[in-house]
Enzyme design. Structure first.
Site, PDB file in Angstrom:
ATOM      1  N   GLY A  70       0.841  -1.204   0.000  1.00 14.07           N
ATOM      2  CA  GLY A  70       0.000   0.000   0.000  1.00 14.07           C
ATOM      3  C   GLY A  70       0.865   1.238   0.000  1.00 14.07           C
ATOM      4  N   GLY A  71       0.256   2.375  -0.221  1.00 13.97           N
ATOM      5  CA  GLY A  71       0.994   3.625  -0.290  1.00 13.97           C
ATOM      6  C   GLY A  71       1.544   4.063   1.055  1.00 13.97           C
ATOM      7  N   GLY A  75      -0.672   2.834   6.728  1.00 12.18           N
ATOM      8  CA  GLY A  75      -0.717   2.163   8.019  1.00 12.18           C
ATOM      9  C   GLY A  75      -0.241   0.730   7.990  1.00 12.18           C
ATOM     10  CE  LYS A  76       3.487   0.444   3.439  1.00 13.48           C
ATOM     11  NZ  LYS A  76       2.889   1.805   3.404  1.00 13.48           N
ATOM     12  CG  ASP A 105      10.597   2.084   4.511  1.00  9.21           C
ATOM     13  OD1 ASP A 105      10.473   1.973   3.272  1.00  9.21           O
ATOM     14  OD2 ASP A 105       9.892   2.851   5.190  1.00  9.21           O
ATOM     15  CG  ASP A 129       7.719   5.772  -2.173  1.00 13.15           C
ATOM     16  OD1 ASP A 129       7.946   4.896  -1.316  1.00 13.15           O
ATOM     17  OD2 ASP A 129       7.129   6.831  -1.918  1.00 13.15           O
TER      18      ASP A 129
END
Length: 277
Positions: A70-71, A75-76, A105, A129
């Site tokens: 998800g972007g 809230g990942k 990350d 990204d």
């Protein structure tokens, strides 16, 4: 802490079968002064195919792998922590303790000396990204080790300095591996490990608001105009070009992302069912 060899400085073009509609909107290295138009890179596209797992769930040594994409601002990381918390609250602390949580990350590749110099001198920004920002080969090796029930050495990444600060060793024999990040579903060789592929579908206004709040609440001063320039000319085009297309691979799409308690409860219950098999 243990030490592992660093990845190669020459990073090949990332191979993906995510279908994109146009050439990459922004390159990995972005001019420090944004103009709204930058030189496109070679488009990445391939025939769409269904992913298949590398190992059977009946392999007693193999953990369940769940990928959550998800972007930024969806809230990942919180979703992963919330899933583990829900498992623990239901009285399965032993299972919760055997969950490995990986952050994409932390798999940012290290910059070359030239890139670091240009970044330090303010001559360019790094598009975090962009697929070439990540060391997917290292992530693949870590997932392969965990799939065999082995421990794995995982890098830790400092977002402020954009450098690796060290390595951590996971526990061996995990029951569940949660791996989350914007491009977790981007590379086919990574998706092959995933038993459940999740995409957090959160509207862009909510995600932007969360990112602005985090930036303003962080250490040091934040140049809001520069932040919004980066969002408009780098982050948003990257989301549309690379991250959003990975939604097509998701087994589960969660509207409202980490605010969707029902969906998170269902995933937690799936882990508990696994622990009782």
């Amino acid at each position: 802490m243990s030490t592992a060899s660093s990845s190669s400085k020459s990073f090949p073009q990332v191979r993906s079968d995510c279908v994109v509609s146009s050439p990459a909107a922004v390159p990995f290295r972005v001019p420090a002064t944004f103009s709204g138009t930058v030189t496109p890179t070679t488009p990445r596209s391939a025939a769409a195919q269904s992913s298949s797992n590398l190992h059977s769930l009946h392999n007693p040594r193999r953990p369940m792998f769940i990928g959550i994409g998800g972007g930024r601002g969806a809230g990942k990381e919180y979703t992963c922590r919330y899933i583990i918390e829900k498992v623990r609250q239901r009285g399965h602390s032993e299972l919760a303790d055997r969950v490995v949580h990986l952050h994409l990350d932390d798999f940012h590749r290290e910059l070359t000396s030239e890139e670091q110099t240009q970044l330090d001198e303010g001559k360019q920004q790094i598009n975090v990204d962009h697929p070439e920002s990540y060391d997917f080969e290292l992530l693949h090796r870590v997932l392969a080790q965990l799939s065999q029930g082995e421990s794995a050495e995982v890098p830790t990444w400092d977002r402020d300095t954009r450098k690796r600060t060290g390595w951590q060793t996971t526990e061996s024999g995990p029951r569940v591996v949660l791996v989350e990040g914007t491009l977790v579903l981007f590379v086919k060789d990574v998706r092959r490990f995933l038993d459940i592929q999740v995409f957090l579908d959160v509207d862009s206004d909510t995600r932007l608001g969360r990112q602005v709040r985090a930036a303003l609440g962080g250490p040091g001063e934040t140049d809001l105009r520069r932040f919004l320039d980066n969002y408009l000319y780098v982050a948003k085009p990257s989301f549309e070009e690379f991250i959003w297309p990975t939604k097509r691979w998701a087994d589960v799409i969660i509207p409202k992302g980490d605010s969707n308690d029902v969906a998170i409860e269902l995933i937690a219950q799936r882990l508990i069912d696994l622990g009782q098999d």
